[in-house]
Design a protein around this motif. Structure first.
Motif, PDB file in Angstrom:
ATOM      1  N   THR A  79     103.339  53.007  -8.904  1.00 40.94           N
ATOM      2  CA  THR A  79     102.146  53.818  -9.151  1.00 40.94           C
ATOM      3  C   THR A  79     102.531  55.289  -9.055  1.00 40.94           C
ATOM      4  O   THR A  79     103.421  55.653  -8.283  1.00 40.94           O
ATOM      5  N   CYS A  80     101.832  56.124  -9.817  1.00 44.08           N
ATOM      6  CA  CYS A  80     102.050  57.566  -9.723  1.00 44.08           C
ATOM      7  C   CYS A  80     101.029  58.157  -8.754  1.00 44.08           C
ATOM      8  O   CYS A  80     100.321  59.111  -9.072  1.00 44.08           O
ATOM      9  N   SER A  81     100.960  57.569  -7.568  1.00 40.93           N
ATOM     10  CA  SER A  81      99.995  57.977  -6.548  1.00 40.93           C
ATOM     11  C   SER A  81     100.722  58.396  -5.280  1.00 40.93           C
ATOM     12  O   SER A  81     101.766  57.837  -4.940  1.00 40.93           O
ATOM     13  N   LEU A  82     100.147  59.344  -4.574  1.00 44.23           N
ATOM     14  CA  LEU A  82     100.666  59.774  -3.277  1.00 44.23           C
ATOM     15  C   LEU A  82      99.993  59.045  -2.121  1.00 44.23           C
ATOM     16  O   LEU A  82     100.319  59.305  -0.965  1.00 44.23           O
ATOM     17  N   GLU A  83      99.080  58.126  -2.446  1.00 46.51           N
ATOM     18  CA  GLU A  83      98.299  57.465  -1.409  1.00 46.51           C
ATOM     19  C   GLU A  83      99.004  56.197  -0.933  1.00 46.51           C
ATOM     20  O   GLU A  83      99.287  55.307  -1.754  1.00 46.51           O
ATOM     21  N   PRO A  84      99.262  56.035   0.370  1.00 46.12           N
ATOM     22  CA  PRO A  84      99.912  54.813   0.876  1.00 46.12           C
ATOM     23  C   PRO A  84      99.152  53.539   0.532  1.00 46.12           C
ATOM     24  O   PRO A  84      99.756  52.479   0.353  1.00 46.12           O
ATOM     25  N   GLU A  85      97.827  53.629   0.420  1.00 45.48           N
ATOM     26  CA  GLU A  85      97.030  52.448   0.090  1.00 45.48           C
ATOM     27  C   GLU A  85      97.404  51.876  -1.274  1.00 45.48           C
ATOM     28  O   GLU A  85      97.209  50.678  -1.527  1.00 45.48           O
ATOM     29  N   GLU A  86      97.923  52.746  -2.160  1.00 46.49           N
ATOM     30  CA  GLU A  86      98.276  52.307  -3.508  1.00 46.49           C
ATOM     31  C   GLU A  86      99.770  52.027  -3.645  1.00 46.49           C
ATOM     32  O   GLU A  86     100.211  51.597  -4.715  1.00 46.49           O
ATOM     33  N   GLY A  87     100.526  52.275  -2.592  1.00 48.87           N
ATOM     34  CA  GLY A  87     101.963  52.077  -2.648  1.00 48.87           C
ATOM     35  C   GLY A  87     102.455  51.173  -1.556  1.00 48.87           C
ATOM     36  O   GLY A  87     102.543  49.951  -1.716  1.00 48.87           O
ATOM     37  N   GLU A  88     102.773  51.761  -0.411  1.00 52.48           N
ATOM     38  CA  GLU A  88     103.343  51.009   0.694  1.00 52.48           C
ATOM     39  C   GLU A  88     102.480  49.822   1.129  1.00 52.48           C
ATOM     40  O   GLU A  88     102.990  48.727   1.394  1.00 52.48           O
ATOM     41  N   ALA A  89     101.174  50.026   1.197  1.00 49.44           N
ATOM     42  CA  ALA A  89     100.285  48.941   1.623  1.00 49.44           C
ATOM     43  C   ALA A  89     100.276  47.789   0.630  1.00 49.44           C
ATOM     44  O   ALA A  89     100.181  46.619   1.010  1.00 49.44           O
ATOM     45  N   ARG A  90     100.392  48.092  -0.660  1.00 50.64           N
ATOM     46  CA  ARG A  90     100.430  47.037  -1.669  1.00 50.64           C
ATOM     47  C   ARG A  90     101.755  46.275  -1.594  1.00 50.64           C
ATOM     48  O   ARG A  90     101.804  45.052  -1.695  1.00 50.64           O
ATOM     49  N   ALA A  91     102.855  47.002  -1.418  1.00 45.26           N
ATOM     50  CA  ALA A  91     104.169  46.360  -1.388  1.00 45.26           C
ATOM     51  C   ALA A  91     104.309  45.434  -0.188  1.00 45.26           C
ATOM     52  O   ALA A  91     104.970  44.392  -0.265  1.00 45.26           O
ATOM     53  N   ILE A 127      90.271  55.598  -4.275  1.00 44.01           N
ATOM     54  CA  ILE A 127      91.513  55.009  -3.765  1.00 44.01           C
ATOM     55  C   ILE A 127      91.311  53.535  -3.445  1.00 44.01           C
ATOM     56  O   ILE A 127      92.132  52.680  -3.799  1.00 44.01           O
ATOM     57  N   GLU A 128      90.193  53.208  -2.811  1.00 42.38           N
ATOM     58  CA  GLU A 128      89.900  51.820  -2.460  1.00 42.38           C
ATOM     59  C   GLU A 128      89.740  50.961  -3.711  1.00 42.38           C
ATOM     60  O   GLU A 128      90.255  49.833  -3.788  1.00 42.38           O
ATOM     61  N   GLU A 129      89.039  51.491  -4.724  1.00 39.61           N
ATOM     62  CA  GLU A 129      88.836  50.735  -5.962  1.00 39.61           C
ATOM     63  C   GLU A 129      90.168  50.460  -6.652  1.00 39.61           C
ATOM     64  O   GLU A 129      90.417  49.339  -7.130  1.00 39.61           O
ATOM     65  N   MET A 130      91.034  51.459  -6.703  1.00 35.42           N
ATOM     66  CA  MET A 130      92.328  51.273  -7.347  1.00 35.42           C
ATOM     67  C   MET A 130      93.201  50.290  -6.564  1.00 35.42           C
ATOM     68  O   MET A 130      93.900  49.460  -7.152  1.00 35.42           O
ATOM     69  N   ALA A 131      93.164  50.362  -5.261  1.00 37.20           N
ATOM     70  CA  ALA A 131      93.975  49.455  -4.437  1.00 37.20           C
ATOM     71  C   ALA A 131      93.568  47.998  -4.671  1.00 37.20           C
ATOM     72  O   ALA A 131      94.431  47.101  -4.737  1.00 37.20           O
ATOM     73  N   GLU A 132      92.280  47.742  -4.812  1.00 35.22           N
ATOM     74  CA  GLU A 132      91.821  46.377  -5.087  1.00 35.22           C
ATOM     75  C   GLU A 132      92.313  45.902  -6.453  1.00 35.22           C
ATOM     76  O   GLU A 132      92.762  44.745  -6.602  1.00 35.22           O
ATOM     77  N   LEU A 133      92.251  46.781  -7.441  1.00 33.31           N
ATOM     78  CA  LEU A 133      92.730  46.428  -8.778  1.00 33.31           C
ATOM     79  C   LEU A 133      94.236  46.166  -8.760  1.00 33.31           C
ATOM     80  O   LEU A 133      94.722  45.197  -9.369  1.00 33.31           O
ATOM     81  N   GLN A 134      94.970  47.002  -8.061  1.00 34.55           N
ATOM     82  CA  GLN A 134      96.427  46.840  -7.991  1.00 34.55           C
ATOM     83  C   GLN A 134      96.814  45.525  -7.333  1.00 34.55           C
ATOM     84  O   GLN A 134      97.744  44.838  -7.794  1.00 34.55           O
ATOM     85  N   ALA A 135      96.109  45.150  -6.279  1.00 36.57           N
ATOM     86  CA  ALA A 135      96.398  43.883  -5.607  1.00 36.57           C
ATOM     87  C   ALA A 135      96.168  42.707  -6.556  1.00 36.57           C
ATOM     88  O   ALA A 135      96.972  41.759  -6.598  1.00 36.57           O
ATOM     89  N   ALA A 136      95.102  42.767  -7.332  1.00 35.64           N
ATOM     90  CA  ALA A 136      94.809  41.690  -8.282  1.00 35.64           C
ATOM     91  C   ALA A 136      95.876  41.626  -9.373  1.00 35.64           C
ATOM     92  O   ALA A 136      96.306  40.533  -9.772  1.00 35.64           O
ATOM     93  N   LEU A 137      96.299  42.774  -9.862  1.00 41.35           N
ATOM     94  CA  LEU A 137      97.321  42.805 -10.906  1.00 41.35           C
ATOM     95  C   LEU A 137      98.669  42.299 -10.386  1.00 41.35           C
ATOM     96  O   LEU A 137      99.402  41.605 -11.106  1.00 41.35           O
ATOM     97  N   LEU A 138      98.998  42.640  -9.150  1.00 42.32           N
ATOM     98  CA  LEU A 138     100.243  42.151  -8.558  1.00 42.32           C
ATOM     99  C   LEU A 138     100.238  40.626  -8.457  1.00 42.32           C
ATOM    100  O   LEU A 138     101.254  39.968  -8.729  1.00 42.32           O
ATOM    101  N   ASP A 139      99.120  40.060  -8.059  1.00 41.70           N
ATOM    102  CA  ASP A 139      99.007  38.604  -7.983  1.00 41.70           C
ATOM    103  C   ASP A 139      99.238  37.972  -9.350  1.00 41.70           C
ATOM    104  O   ASP A 139      99.945  36.968  -9.474  1.00 41.70           O
TER     105      ASP A 139
END
Length: 410
Positions: free
Chosen positions: A347-359, A319-331
Motif C-alpha cells: 500500500t502507498c500508505s503511511l498508516e500502520p493499520e494499512e501496512g504492518e497490521a495487515r501483514a 483508514i478503518e474503511e480501507m483496512a477492512e477492504l485490504q483484509a478482504a482482498l488479502l483473503d
C-alpha cells in the motif's frame, strides 16, 4: 470573469480547493472536474496553486489570522481566496499585483475590501512561510515522532521518476535524459519536466512510476515466463513492470476508465497483459497463479508529497474503511496463489493499520525482504517487511511512503 488575464486558472483552483476541503474529493478528481477546457498552461497553474495551498494550509491560515481582528470561518470564501493569493506570492513567485487583480475578481460581489486589506498588510510586513510545512494537528498526532521528518520532506514537490522497460538501458537513458538513477531500470528527473516531450516517450521506452511504487514489483524478481496476477492493477505501472520482467500478467481492476489508461500504456510500450475488468471481491477466476501482486486500495497518505490533499481528507474513518477492504482482498488473493507461489502485498500508505497490521494477520509462510533487493539507502524492517517514508533518500530527492510484505505458499 475570463477577461482578467490569468483568472480562469485561479477560478479553477478555487473550485478544486472547495471540492477537496468541503466535499472530501481527491485533488485529481477535482482537477478533472473543474479544470476542463483550460489550456495546458492554465491547467498546470491551477494545479500548482491548489497543491501549494494545501501543502502549506496550516501556515497560510496562521498568517491570515495574524492580520484579522476576528478569525474568518475556516470554509469562508475570503479565507480560501486569501490562502490562494498568499500561496502564489510566497510559493509560486507571483507578483503581488497579479495575485490581487485575480484574487479580488474571485470575490466580486463579496468582501473584496477585507481581502485586499488583509493581503496588503501581510505583504507590507514581509511575511514568509516556515522552512517546513506545519502538519494539521490530527495528522501530526497520528504520526507521532514520525511527523517531523515527514513534514520536512513535504517542503517541496517530488522529482519525476521513470521506470524503464529494459533495465540494461539504465545508464544510457539516465545520460540521454540528463537524470540520475537510484536502481536498475530507474531514472530520476527534476520536477516540472514535460513528460510527453522527453526522448523515449513515443517509443514506449519508459513510463512514469515513483521509485517506491516500483519496489513491490521488484520483490517478485524475474518472471521467466511464469504467471502473475496484478490485482487492483490500474493505471498500470506495475503491470508494465511485471510484463517487462518476463511475467505472463493478468491485470484485474474494477475501474473501466483506469483500465483504458492501462491498455493505452501497454500499447505505447509494446508490452502485453491479459486485462480483466472485475471486482476482486466478487471475481471467480477458477485458477491459480505462480505469483500475486496486491497493491491494495488505500488512503494513499504516503503520496502526500505529490498529493497534499491527503493531509486534509484522511482521518480514522477512512483508514478503518480501507483496512477492512485490504483484509478482504488479502483473503481473496491468498486463495488464488499456487503451491510454491509468492504473494506481495503493498500500500502507498503511511498508516500502520494499512501496512504492518495487515501483514501480521496473513497465514502464509513469510518470505523476508533482503537488503540486496532494495536501492542503496533503504533497508528491510526487523520483521522482514519494507517500509519507506518521504524522509528517506532525502539527498537524492526523497521517496513516497510505501509498505510491502512478501509470503510464499508451501
Amino acid at each position: 470573469m475570463a477577461k482578467v488575464q490569468g483568472l480562469p486558472a485561479r477560478a479553477a483552483a478555487l473550485r478544486m480547493l472547495d471540492a477537496v476541503l468541503r466535499r472530501g474529493e481527491t485533488l485529481e478528481m477535482a482537477e478533472r472536474a473543474h479544470a476542463k477546457g483550460l489550456t495546458p498552461s492554465d491547467r498546470g497553474l491551477a494545479r500548482a496553486i491548489a497543491s501549494e495551498t494545501l501543502r502549506w494550509l496550516v501556515d497560510l491560515d496562521a498568517l491570515i489570522d495574524s492580520a484579522t481582528k476576528q478569525n474568518l470561518p475556516h470554509d469562508a470564501k475570503p479565507r480560501m481566496v486569501l490562502r490562494m493569493m498568499l500561496a502564489q506570492v510566497l510559493r509560486l513567485d507571483t507578483p503581488p499585483h497579479a495575485a490581487i487583480a485575480t484574487g479580488l475578481e474571485l470575490l466580486a460581489g463579496g468582501p473584496r475590501r477585507l481581502a485586499h486589506g488583509v493581503f496588503s498588510a501581510l505583504v507590507k510586513r514581509g511575511v514568509s512561510l516556515p522552512a517546513v510545512p506545519t502538519l494539521p494537528e490530527p495528522v501530526a498526532r497520528r504520526w507521532g515522532e514520525r511527523a517531523a521528518p515527514i513534514a520536512a520532506a513535504l517542503a517541496e514537490p517530488p522529482p519525476l521518476d521513470l521506470a524503464l522497460g529494459d533495465r540494461r538501458e539504465t545508464d544510457r537513458w539516465a545520460k540521454e535524459l540528463g537524470g540520475m538513477t537510484l536502481a536498475p531500470g530507474h531514472v530520476r528527473l527534476p520536477r516540472g519536466t514535460a513528460v510527453e516531450r522527453l526522448a523515449g516517450f513515443d517509443a514506449g521506452a519508459w513510463w512514469v512510476q515513483d521509485l517506491a511504487a516500483s519496489l513491490p514489483g521488484r520483490l517478485l524478481g524475474a518472471g521467466e515466463g511464469r504467471t502473475v496476477l496484478d490485482l487492483c492493477a490500474a493505471p498500470g505501472g506495475k503491470t508494465l513492470q511485471l510484463a517487462a520482467a518476463g511475467w505472463q500478467v493478468t491485470s484485474v481492476d474494477k475501474s473501466l476508465k483506469r483500465l483504458d489508461r492501462l491498455v493505452e500504456n501497454l500499447e505505447r510500450t509494446g508490452l502485453s497483459a491479459e486485462v480483466v475488468a472485475a471486482d476482486a471481491l466478487a471475481w471467480k477466476p477458477g485458477r491459480t497463479w505462480d505469483a500475486i501482486l496486491l497493491d491494495a486500495p488505500c488512503t494513499a497518505t504516503g503520496t502526500c508529497r505529490r498529493h497534499p490533499d491527503v493531509l486534509h481528507r484522511i482521518g480514522p474513518r477512512q483508514i478503518e474503511e480501507m483496512a477492512e477492504l485490504q483484509a478482504a482482498l488479502l483473503d481473496r488473493a491468498a486463495g488464488w496463489l499456487a503451491p510454491g507461489g509468492t504473494l506481495v502485498y503493498a500500500t502507498c500508505s503511511l498508516e500502520p493499520e494499512e501496512g504492518e497490521a495487515r501483514a501480521a494477520g496473513v497465514a502464509l509462510d513469510p518470505l523476508p525482504v533482503e537488503a540486496g533487493e532494495l536501492p542503496a539507502g533503504l533497508a528491510p524492517t526487523p520483521e522482514g517487511w519494507l517500509r519507506t517514508e518521504p524522509s528517506m533518500l532525502g539527498e537524492a530527492g526523497g521517496i513516497d511512503g510505501f509498505f510491502a510484505a512478501r509470503w510464499r505458499r508451501s
